[in-house]
Design a protein around this motif. Structure first.
Motif, short mmCIF file in Angstrom:
data_model
loop_
_atom_site.label_atom_id
_atom_site.label_comp_id
_atom_site.label_asym_id
_atom_site.label_seq_id
_atom_site.Cartn_x
_atom_site.Cartn_y
_atom_site.Cartn_z
N GLY A 1 16.08 -34.97 8.97
CA GLY A 1 15.84 -35.98 7.95
C GLY A 1 14.96 -35.50 6.81
N PHE A 2 14.46 -34.27 6.91
CA PHE A 2 13.67 -33.67 5.84
C PHE A 2 13.74 -32.16 5.98
N SER A 3 13.42 -31.45 4.90
CA SER A 3 13.53 -29.98 4.93
C SER A 3 12.31 -29.27 4.36
N THR A 4 11.81 -29.75 3.23
CA THR A 4 10.86 -28.95 2.45
C THR A 4 9.41 -29.11 2.87
N GLN A 5 9.05 -30.20 3.53
CA GLN A 5 7.66 -30.45 3.87
C GLN A 5 7.27 -29.84 5.22
N MET A 6 5.97 -29.58 5.36
CA MET A 6 5.38 -29.18 6.63
C MET A 6 3.96 -29.72 6.65
N VAL A 7 3.62 -30.47 7.70
CA VAL A 7 2.35 -31.19 7.73
C VAL A 7 1.48 -30.70 8.89
N PHE A 8 0.22 -30.44 8.58
CA PHE A 8 -0.76 -30.04 9.59
C PHE A 8 -1.78 -31.17 9.74
N ILE A 9 -1.91 -31.72 10.94
CA ILE A 9 -2.85 -32.81 11.20
C ILE A 9 -3.95 -32.30 12.12
N PHE A 10 -5.12 -32.05 11.53
CA PHE A 10 -6.27 -31.55 12.27
C PHE A 10 -7.10 -32.72 12.79
N ILE A 11 -7.59 -32.60 14.04
CA ILE A 11 -8.32 -33.70 14.66
C ILE A 11 -9.62 -33.18 15.27
N ASP A 12 -10.71 -33.82 14.92
CA ASP A 12 -12.02 -33.55 15.53
C ASP A 12 -12.28 -34.66 16.52
N THR A 13 -12.13 -34.38 17.82
CA THR A 13 -12.22 -35.44 18.83
C THR A 13 -13.64 -35.74 19.29
N ASP A 14 -14.56 -34.77 19.13
CA ASP A 14 -15.90 -34.99 19.68
C ASP A 14 -17.00 -35.14 18.64
N GLY A 15 -16.72 -34.78 17.39
CA GLY A 15 -17.72 -34.95 16.34
C GLY A 15 -18.94 -34.08 16.49
N LYS A 16 -18.84 -33.03 17.29
CA LYS A 16 -19.99 -32.16 17.54
C LYS A 16 -19.91 -30.91 16.67
N GLU A 17 -20.98 -30.64 15.94
CA GLU A 17 -21.02 -29.45 15.10
C GLU A 17 -20.92 -28.19 15.96
#
Length: 268
Positions: free
Chosen positions: A85-101
């Protein structure tokens, strides 16, 4: 007595822990699909205006799945017959689950040329690609072996209307989405990536048929077309926040003197 019972019940409910939110949403202003403010689309007509412009992001728990949906500012098309259903896009979803530096990764997969601030180190990454999952996994194993344990590839990614979506097992990302930090990076699907790039499309000094322009021909510029910024409410001020976050400086030898550094956004 009835009033007293009601008050007692209300007090009891207030003392209970809040239920985990099963959905978080973010918005992004339109017209900021220009990276640090200078990037231009490739010249080929398959790269439609607005097709790399993030408009909204939704993350929702549905049973034992965690679904990710990213909206763009143009109707999706499948010019390369990827059958998703799509061709040109590519998405990266980064997640910080713990909030710890310092907990998590500050590096990004090869081909993005960005880093994350220590307080925004990411723990999990979900990639929405029109490529077959096996191809994406192989690229990750080959080009990002140190990150592969924290990269998740949905078994099915699809595009419909103006939305790209995919789901992973909820058990693979533990915790409450409303407490996580997120950063969403829009790139372009490249079936014949340069060097060690992870299926991403280059940004050069001048745009070409299949190359973004407005950047640098070396590998010192962020290979990023749009991100979330500020409070991620879609306010126009977030455009400047994005441009500031993606600022970079190249050294004389083409290496990164100052690398674009990303931070997370949080549901509010």
């Amino acid at each position: 007595m009835k009033t007293l019972a009601s008050l007692t019940l209300a007090a009891s409910l207030l003392s209970l822990p809040a239920f985990a939110a099963d959905k978080v949403s973010f918005k992004d202003p339109t017209g900021d699909d220009d990276g640090p403010g200078t990037y231009k689309y490739p010249t080929d007509t398959v790269y439609k205006k607005g097709s790399f412009d993030i408009t909204d992001v939704n993350v929702e728990k549905k049973g034992d799945k965690l679904e990710f949906t990213v909206g763009v500012n143009a109707a999706l098309e499948d010019p390369w017959n990827m059958k998703k259903g799509f061709s040109t896009q590519m998405v990266f979803i980064f997640i910080d689950t713990d909030g710890k530096e310092g907990s998590g990764h500050t590096d990004s997969p090869p081909g993005l040329n960005v880093q994350f601030a220590p307080a925004s180190a990411w723990d999990k990454l979900v990639i929405l690609s029109p490529q077959e999952p096996a191809r994406v996994r192989k690229e990750v194993e080959t080009k990002a072996p140190g990150l592969k344990g924290d990269i998740l590839i949905p078994e099915r990614t699809k595009g419909a209307g103006k939305k790209i979506s995919g789901a992973v097992d909820a058990a693979s990302i533990k915790g409450d989405p409303s407490q996580w930090g997120f950063q969403v990076v829009m790139q372009s699907n490249e079936g014949f990536p340069s060097g060690n790039d992870l299926l991403t499309r280059k940004v050069n000094e001048y745009e070409g048929q299949h190359r973004f322009g407005g950047g640098n021909d070396a590998d010192c510029d962020p290979q990023v077309i749009d991100i979330l910024a500020g409070d991620a409410k879609g306010d126009a001020t977030e455009i400047k926040a994005q441009h500031d976050m993606l600022k970079y400086e190249c050294a004389a030898d083409g290496s990164a003197k100052t690398k674009a550094t990303l931070t997370m956004v949080h549901a509010k």
